[in-house]
Design a protein around this motif. Structure first.
Motif, mmCIF file in Angstrom:
data_model
loop_
_atom_site.group_PDB
_atom_site.id
_atom_site.type_symbol
_atom_site.label_atom_id
_atom_site.label_comp_id
_atom_site.label_asym_id
_atom_site.label_seq_id
_atom_site.Cartn_x
_atom_site.Cartn_y
_atom_site.Cartn_z
ATOM 1 N N ALA A 67 0.611 -1.267 0.167
ATOM 2 C CA ALA A 67 0.050 -0.137 -0.068
ATOM 3 C C ALA A 67 0.865 1.288 -0.122
ATOM 4 N N LYS A 68 2.115 1.047 0.666
ATOM 5 C CA LYS A 68 2.800 2.423 0.558
ATOM 6 C C LYS A 68 3.205 2.858 -0.974
ATOM 7 N N GLY A 69 3.346 1.817 -1.840
ATOM 8 C CA GLY A 69 3.454 2.169 -3.195
ATOM 9 C C GLY A 69 2.383 2.947 -3.913
ATOM 10 N N MET A 70 1.034 2.924 -3.053
ATOM 11 C CA MET A 70 -0.041 3.581 -3.660
ATOM 12 C C MET A 70 -0.401 4.716 -2.763
ATOM 13 N N LEU A 71 0.773 5.490 -2.257
ATOM 14 C CA LEU A 71 0.455 6.844 -1.410
ATOM 15 C C LEU A 71 0.160 7.857 -2.284
ATOM 16 N N GLY A 72 0.339 7.561 -3.865
ATOM 17 C CA GLY A 72 0.017 8.917 -4.660
ATOM 18 C C GLY A 72 -1.715 8.917 -4.459
ATOM 19 N N LEU A 73 -2.358 8.044 -4.218
ATOM 20 C CA LEU A 73 -3.923 8.319 -4.044
ATOM 21 C C LEU A 73 -4.229 9.260 -3.184
ATOM 22 N N ALA A 74 -3.278 9.688 -2.132
ATOM 23 C CA ALA A 74 -3.611 10.530 -1.208
ATOM 24 C C ALA A 74 -3.575 12.055 -1.835
ATOM 25 N N LEU A 75 -3.100 12.037 -3.105
ATOM 26 C CA LEU A 75 -2.968 13.505 -3.938
ATOM 27 C C LEU A 75 -4.305 13.465 -4.445
ATOM 28 N N PRO A 76 -4.851 14.557 -4.655
ATOM 29 C CA PRO A 76 -6.252 14.833 -5.249
ATOM 30 C C PRO A 76 -5.993 14.740 -6.846
ATOM 31 N N ALA A 77 -7.147 14.441 -7.723
ATOM 32 C CA ALA A 77 -6.985 14.230 -8.900
ATOM 33 C C ALA A 77 -6.323 15.515 -9.862
ATOM 34 N N ASP A 78 -6.236 16.928 -9.176
ATOM 35 C CA ASP A 78 -5.991 17.582 -9.979
ATOM 36 C C ASP A 78 -4.318 18.222 -9.712
ATOM 37 N N HIS A 79 -3.751 17.032 -8.764
ATOM 38 C CA HIS A 79 -2.440 17.194 -8.741
ATOM 39 C C HIS A 79 -1.409 17.312 -9.766
ATOM 40 N N PRO A 80 -0.310 17.945 -10.243
ATOM 41 C CA PRO A 80 0.307 17.894 -11.444
ATOM 42 C C PRO A 80 0.683 16.398 -11.356
ATOM 43 N N VAL A 81 1.184 15.553 -10.479
ATOM 44 C CA VAL A 81 1.375 14.154 -10.627
ATOM 45 C C VAL A 81 0.459 13.310 -11.348
ATOM 46 N N TRP A 82 -0.853 13.561 -11.087
ATOM 47 C CA TRP A 82 -1.678 13.065 -11.961
ATOM 48 C C TRP A 82 -2.316 13.654 -13.444
ATOM 49 N N THR A 83 -1.974 15.131 -13.474
ATOM 50 C CA THR A 83 -2.296 15.727 -14.601
ATOM 51 C C THR A 83 -1.395 15.673 -15.786
ATOM 52 N N ALA A 84 -0.191 15.735 -15.295
ATOM 53 C CA ALA A 84 1.051 15.653 -16.328
ATOM 54 C C ALA A 84 1.124 14.631 -17.217
ATOM 55 N N THR A 85 1.499 14.735 -18.516
ATOM 56 C CA THR A 85 1.637 13.704 -19.553
ATOM 57 C C THR A 85 2.852 12.675 -18.847
ATOM 58 N N GLU A 86 2.843 11.526 -18.935
ATOM 59 C CA GLU A 86 3.826 10.871 -18.610
ATOM 60 C C GLU A 86 5.081 11.081 -19.409
ATOM 61 N N ARG A 87 6.006 10.663 -18.744
ATOM 62 C CA ARG A 87 7.537 10.901 -19.500
ATOM 63 C C ARG A 87 8.420 9.575 -19.387
ATOM 64 N N PRO A 88 9.058 9.355 -20.321
ATOM 65 C CA PRO A 88 9.907 7.999 -20.325
ATOM 66 C C PRO A 88 10.793 7.686 -19.073
ATOM 67 N N LEU A 89 11.001 6.548 -18.873
ATOM 68 C CA LEU A 89 12.029 6.297 -17.881
ATOM 69 C C LEU A 89 13.395 6.116 -18.615
#
Length: 682
Positions: A373-395
């Motif tokens: 569940a620690k790896g799902m900490l991002g769910l604590a951030l709202p839907a409009d947070h930049p980590v959810w709205t930014a376009t994915e970047r390559p590894l």
């Protein structure tokens, strides 16, 4: 919110996604169709994360105890017992529930927090049949107390502030038993820091001396470039660096009122710099398929490896773009979701993909995997947070080849864009201290780890895969743990080089019945000679060098080089020579000097990655002269070219056997030193 005696009818209302599975794989995308515009690499968005989290939480309902204080999941019990395992299932799943509700600003239409409020009421009631073992009664409760305190703080307006006074008092009393208790000087110190910080904020007992002592332990674990060792005297580098030692410090300063009082601002800044530097390495240890590095203990926590990525997003730390943070995290989550984790029932089992209990440690119980569940900490951030709205970047491995030295663990990191595998060649990590005489810990002391392979987990402690060992007349192999790192450096032409040296030994560890915590085993030792091993890596291909430096022990028969272990459900193909092939991977050894015999060892049911495991090996024909360099090319790839079609590097060895020049098929030559043999002991 009553916190006790509430009506639990309709508990399934946590938003089941309805996703079915065939043979452990989803029959449809959790959360609906992919979004290849926002997420061109994984297709997953926050919607997919939410759907999977809801499915996982709903699956727990049938396993909750009548009063809700325990989550009893199927699987073998830990050494702490069933009561502890039930608490663990509650506390670790509470993390996921807390993240889920926090990210919605407290909205909780499925009644998640009410269920956990019931559990708090019963678990902290000393007269309840579901009472929890206290932290001063059972060590494992110290771990779980931290998860409970962390989520109580995170969801405080919606849960803690609405609990009945009696439940709050009992919870404070239960958590308060951590004060003054001994904690091992490893990542565990953060469990006490978190609990006592919560107690401090709600008017409970706490100790400034405890917190100061624990912060001092954390300081002792810090190493260069943002890395930490999970044990001050050991070279214990693994995923605990990310999912524990980087998770808690910055969350602590963000969630609790401690900056300027318990935590000087400059200390917080130092931790932020540590995380920033660590993540620059960590994103290079993720395969293009989303797999994390298969190395270290507690691998049953799976995608908890994404935790430090989310800490950076949650706390605004570092310089990695939010689209890269999400791409790495989503890649990990989807990697497991598509391979049976969670399983057809929505549960995380003791294993890697499906259930494979043999990879657990003694402390692992059925609820342990929910530290994922620690790896799902991002769910604590709202839907409009930049980590959810930014376009994915390559590894990094999706943009080009990777070649990097990670100094603290003594790793040479190599990844190739064409096959997407990230691997490390290891000359600095063994979960031991220099001079130790235990067996090699398979998940720490091997010469190589990758995102596509795992050392076989066999009853025998003798190393074969990714090892250089002396073989005695009984077929036993020597162990190298306790070695000394000589160097790890980057050389011109994108070449990486590292070397290590130390006395090897044969260990009879059959009588060691101590709990498995991931370290090597101990037993009667038969001393061996000093062994020097060096690795020269370019484009994912390793030239492995070894020299037996004496003294020459009686009874040994040969030197053996072991290659990468490749696993599959179908028997791997092998030969001629030291080549093992599955449908997706090829492991190859080719002798360059002094190694003439070889083959492929095939094992069954020793890896969670497949029913069959194959390990190529090369050996000397009889005793090699002491002080003479042996060499082989070691490779792991997905390249479809037939073996033997790629030109091999060549080597030239200096007359005194201390320096080797590697002649690559293309590019400049590379000269490396094995150093002079060590002086004989007085």
């Amino acid at each position: 919110m009553s916190g006790a005696g509430m009506n639990r009818a309709g508990r399934s209302g946590t938003g089941r996604s309805g996703t079915g599975r065939v043979h452990g794989r989803p029959t449809s995308e959790p959360g609906g169709p992919e979004d290849r515009v926002l997420s061109p690499y994984t297709g997953w968005t926050r919607r997919h994360w939410v759907a999977l989290a809801d499915r996982m939480l709903a699956a727990l309902d049938r396993h909750r105890s009548p009063a809700g204080a325990r989550v009893h999941l199927p699987g073998p019990a830990s050494r702490s017992g069933r009561d502890s395992d039930g608490l663990e299932g509650f506390a670790r799943s509470f993390l996921l529930a807390g993240f889920r509700v926090a990210g919605e600003g407290g909205a909780d239409p499925g009644g998640l927090l009410e269920r956990y409020a019931d559990g708090l009421a019963a678990g902290t009631d000393p007269f309840s049949p579901e009472r929890w073992p206290r932290p001063d009664e059972l060590g494992q409760a110290k771990v779980e107390a931290a998860s409970i305190a962390l989520v109580l703080q995170l969801t405080r307006p919606w849960l803690w502030d609405r609990l009945p006074e009696g439940v709050r008092e009992r919870t404070v009393a239960w958590l308060g038993t951590v004060v003054g208790q001994p904690y091992p000087p490893i990542n565990w110190v953060w469990f006490r820091v978190v609990v006592e910080s919560f107690l401090r904020e709600v008017g409970g007992p706490w100790s400034a001396e405890d917190v100061a002592a624990d912060l001092a332990v954390h300081a002792s674990l810090r190493r260069p470039d943002g890395w930490l060792s999970d044990g001050a005297g050991e070279r214990a580098y693994d995923h605990y660096v990310g999912w524990a030692l980087h998770l808690y410090p910055l969350l602590w300063t963000r969630m609790f009122d401690v900056t300027g009082s318990l935590c000087p601002p400059e200390l917080r800044d130092a931790w932020a710099a540590d995380l920033t530097r660590y993540l620059d390495d960590a994103v290079r240890l993720v395969g293009a398929d989303g797999a994390p590095l298969l190395q270290g203990r507690s691998l049953v926590y799976r995608f908890a490896a994404a935790a430090p990525l989310w800490v950076a997003a949650y706390t605004g730390t570092g310089d990695l773009p939010p689209g890269l943070l999400r791409r790495a995290a989503s890649g990990m989550l989807r990697h497991f979701a598509e391979r049976g984790a969670p399983d057809a029932d929505g549960l995380l089992t003791l294993g890697w993909y499906g259930a494979w209990p043999a990879m657990r440690q003694a402390y692992s119980g059925p609820g342990s995997p929910y530290w994922a569940a620690k790896g799902m900490l991002g769910l604590a951030l709202p839907a409009d947070h930049p980590v959810w709205t930014a376009t994915e970047r390559p590894l990094p491995v999706e943009e080009g080849d990777v070649a990097r030295v990670v100094a603290a663990p003594g790793w040479l990191v190599s990844a190739r864009r064409r096959d997407g595998i990230a691997l490390v060649v290891n000359h600095g990590t063994d979960h031991a201290a220099p001079g130790d005489e235990a067996t090699d810990a398979p998940l720490y002391a091997r010469l190589g780890y990758s995102t596509a392979t795992l050392p076989p987990l066999t009853p025998s402690p003798d190393p074969l895969d990714n090892a250089v060992a002396l073989i005695d007349g009984r077929g036993r192999a020597t162990h190298r743990a306790g070695f000394t790192t000589l160097y790890a450096r980057e050389l011109p032409g994108g070449v990486l080089a590292a070397a290590s040296r130390g006395p090897v030994r044969w260990v009879d560890a059959d009588a060691d019945a101590s709990p498995d915590h991931g370290s090597g085993r101990v037993g009667a030792v038969t001393p061996g000679p000093v062994l020097t091993v060096a690795s020269v890596v370019r484009d994912g291909v390793e030239v492995r060098l070894a020299r037996v430096d004496g003294p020459n022990p009686a009874g040994w028969r040969a030197v053996r080089f072991g290659g990468w272990p490749v696993a599959s459900d179908a028997p791997p193909e092998h030969g001629p020579g030291a080549v093992a092939t599955t449908t997706t991977l090829r492991s190859t050894l080719r002798g360059l000097r002094g190694l003439s015999g070889g083959g492929v060892a095939v094992q069954r049911d020793t890896s969670p990655l497949g029913r069959w495991t194959a390990i190529p090996w090369l050996g000397t024909e009889g005793l090699p002269p002491v002080g003479v360099v042996l060499a082989a090319v070691v490779s792991l790839d997905r390249v479809p070219d037939p073996p033997g079609t790629t030109p091999l590097p060549r080597i030239t060895v200096a007359a005194d056997e201390t320096t080797v020049t590697v002649h690559w098929p293309e590019g400049p030559d590379t000269e490396v030193s094995l150093g002079p043999p060590p002086a004989p002991a007085a």
